[in-house]
Design a protein around this motif. Structure first.
Motif: not given
Ligand code: NAP
Length: 307
Positions: A89-98, A102-107, A182-188
């Motif tokens: 789930k995490l490793a795939a993020v960089d292979a996406m074109d967009c 939800s996926a951007a906020a959660l990485g 908490a820090a990551d979600i608050n930033a999103a």
């Protein structure tokens, strides 16, 4: 693909789904490692059969080192989309074109849709988590929630609740992991509404649960085969005004939910979330309203047959 009768056993004998696969059949799937115990093929093939759609959903055992190549091959193979499960789930993020919000906020990406040769990354866990809460009539806006655990599922839950206007305390065994979440979600999100604590601070956790209207277990404690496990929930603080939502779905009635019912709490188990996150993926791929009840029954039969 040659014409072939493909029986797909889903749960019990009475639920054998037969699908004639032809050159027109649309292909979906799940990438995982391991993938053989995934409930998803059963749910999605049952949904396609119920709607009379010529789609088939296949499990693909994809090793971590092959993920990028496998994803890049999807458009060339004409595959319409895939789910991603452990460990992708995490490793795939960089292979996406967009990425969807939800996926951007959660990485993290759990659903890939292929559109015009491009890979769109989505994450359907937050929607899957919220749908049973909404169906139960729980008012998330303004609610106080305690989330046990700080892994991938906790991220989806905290983001969904914070986005819906709840305030959230993330309580975890490893306190630094809760603080990062908490820090990551608050930033999103628009307002910083997520705080963190360690579960070893028992009196603070008791006070947090006593003042909450929602307690969510996102730890695997209580999950098959360790069904006697209990998450670090302060049972003495359970109260009748609390909804206890356990993401564990095998078994459906965990020790935590049994204790919550005995304390007069409303309860939700993890199977409806599983069905709803799958249903949301199905909708993203097919643009058709998913038969959630069919998917839930298929998952339940599959898990019962698995023992
Ligand atoms: N119903 C659904 O649709 C659905 C969807 C997603 C996940 N889930 C379920 O949610 C659970 C967690 O998944 P995940 O992907 O978030 O896992 P994960 O990333 O491994 O995170 C697990 C979290 O639980 C904590 N934890 C693990 N064992 C514990 C124990 N015995 N006592 C206290 N804390 C414990 C860990 O604490 P540390 O940080 O201290 O290690 C960590 O924060 C699994 O049971 C999974 O099946 C259900």
């Amino acid at each position: 693909m040659s014409s072939n009768l493909q029986p797909s056993v889903c749960g019990s004998e009475s639920q054998v789904i037969q699908h004639v696969v032809s050159g027109r059949t649309q292909v979906l799937g799940v990438f995982g490692h391991p993938v053989e115990h995934s409930v998803s093929p059963c749910m999605h093939n049952a949904a396609a059969a119920a709607l009379g759609l010529d789609w088939v959903y296949v499990p693909f055992p994809v090793r971590p080192e092959a993920l990028c190549r496998a994803l890049k091959a999807l458009p060339a193979l004409g595959i319409r989309g895939v789910n991603l499960t452990i460990p992708h789930k995490l490793a795939a993020v960089d292979a996406m074109d967009c990425l969807a919000p939800s996926a951007a906020a959660l990485g993290a990406v759990n659903t890939v849709r292929v559109t015009d040769g491009l890979l769109e990354g989505h994450n359907t866990d937050p929607a899957g988590f919220m749908a049973p809460l909404v169906a139960a009539g729980f008012p998330a806006a303004g609610a106080s929630a305690v989330v046990l655990g700080a892994g991938g599922a906790a991220r989806s839950v905290a983001w969904a609740l914070a986005s819906a206007g709840a305030s959230v305390i993330v309580a975890n065994r490893t306190v630094g992991r809760a603080a990062s979440l908490a820090a990551d979600i608050n930033a999103a999100v628009a307002m910083p509404v997520v705080s963190s604590m360690g579960v070893s601070d028992e009196s603070a956790l008791c006070a947090a649960v006593a003042g909450a209207s929602l307690l969510v277990n996102t730890t695997p404690a209580g999950m098959h085969p360790n069904v006697t496990g209990l998450p670090p929930a302060p049972l003495s603080a359970l109260h009748a005004g609390l909804l206890v939502y356990d993401l564990v779905y095998r078994p459906r009635r965990t020790r935590l939910l049994a204790a919550a019912e005995a304390a007069g709490c409303a309860v939700l188990d993890g199977l409806p979330m599983l069905a709803h996150q799958g249903a949301e993926s199905f909708r993203i791929w097919t643009d058709v309203a998913p038969p959630v009840g069919v998917m839930l029954s298929a998952a339940e039969s599959f898990l019962q047959a698995a023992g």
